[in-house]
Motif scaffolding. Sequence first.
Motif, PDB file in Angstrom:
ATOM      1  N   THR A  87       0.830  -1.207   0.000  1.00 40.37           N
ATOM      2  CA  THR A  87       0.000   0.000   0.000  1.00 40.37           C
ATOM      3  C   THR A  87       0.860   1.252   0.000  1.00 40.37           C
ATOM      4  O   THR A  87       0.613   2.205  -0.744  1.00 40.37           O
ATOM      5  CB  THR A  87      -0.926   0.015   1.231  1.00 40.37           C
ATOM      6  OG1 THR A  87      -1.753  -1.154   1.208  1.00 40.37           O
ATOM      7  CG2 THR A  87      -1.818   1.244   1.226  1.00 40.37           C
ATOM      8  N   ARG A 129      -6.221  -8.460   0.262  1.00 40.43           N
ATOM      9  CA  ARG A 129      -7.381  -7.597   0.487  1.00 40.43           C
ATOM     10  C   ARG A 129      -8.677  -8.323   0.121  1.00 40.43           C
ATOM     11  O   ARG A 129      -9.681  -8.208   0.817  1.00 40.43           O
ATOM     12  CB  ARG A 129      -7.259  -6.330  -0.359  1.00 40.43           C
ATOM     13  CG  ARG A 129      -6.233  -5.334   0.131  1.00 40.43           C
ATOM     14  CD  ARG A 129      -6.169  -4.143  -0.794  1.00 40.43           C
ATOM     15  NE  ARG A 129      -5.017  -3.315  -0.512  1.00 40.43           N
ATOM     16  CZ  ARG A 129      -4.264  -2.739  -1.436  1.00 40.43           C
ATOM     17  NH1 ARG A 129      -4.548  -2.902  -2.705  1.00 40.43           N
ATOM     18  NH2 ARG A 129      -3.230  -1.998  -1.099  1.00 40.43           N
ATOM     19  N   LYS A 174      -4.588  -1.188   5.669  1.00 34.24           N
ATOM     20  CA  LYS A 174      -3.701  -0.250   4.980  1.00 34.24           C
ATOM     21  C   LYS A 174      -2.860   0.569   5.954  1.00 34.24           C
ATOM     22  O   LYS A 174      -1.920   1.248   5.544  1.00 34.24           O
ATOM     23  CB  LYS A 174      -4.524   0.714   4.121  1.00 34.24           C
ATOM     24  CG  LYS A 174      -5.217   0.060   2.935  1.00 34.24           C
ATOM     25  CD  LYS A 174      -6.014   1.116   2.162  1.00 34.24           C
ATOM     26  CE  LYS A 174      -6.705   0.502   0.959  1.00 34.24           C
ATOM     27  NZ  LYS A 174      -7.496   1.509   0.206  1.00 34.24           N
TER      28      LYS A 174
END
Length: 209
Positions: A87, A129, A174
Amino acid sequence: MKVAFYARVSTSDKEQDPETQLVPLREFVSAQGWEVYREYVDYAPANNLLHRVQWRQLLEDASKRRFDLLLVWRMDRAFRSVLDAATTLERLRGWGVGLRSYSEPWLDTTSPFGEALYYITVAYAQLERGILRERVKAGMERARKQGRQIGRPRVIDRKGFSRRFGDILERLSKGDISRRQAAKELNIGYATLKRLLDTYAKDMDERVS
């Protein structure tokens, strides 16, 4: 080229000294003839974003392109997980800032090999994710079928909680917010949030095993 250093030591180990990380970074940059923009140092665990004040300042400066390259002693000094690294790499890339690890030469987004590694890391993070979202969905569906309520009943019954909780989980993954900030946004206690996260972690383990 302007280079920023980031060093971090955990407050749980009083014997750690950030100079152990900074000295080789200074020597490396000096040998390359580069310019040091700033040194950012945090005294906090990797997952304690609230107290990693310098890390947040570093990202803000990177977004304003105040330096060209971020140099760390080792990857785990800056990132909490592969997902967190991917990220952050995406954000740095968007800002035109490179990343290098002194102790891990393979981590160099300014080289062709590092560029390829970047894409591999991002692909892995996207997979993680997706699994996380499925984990949330499956866990809440299982709870509904079993007639179970997790945490405070008024929270689970609240309209839109499932969607908001899913959004919070993604932001937690994140590193955009801390757990305490997440609990505050959901209007639940920290202990309730922890139980929710532990429940979904267990569901995830059962799902992938």
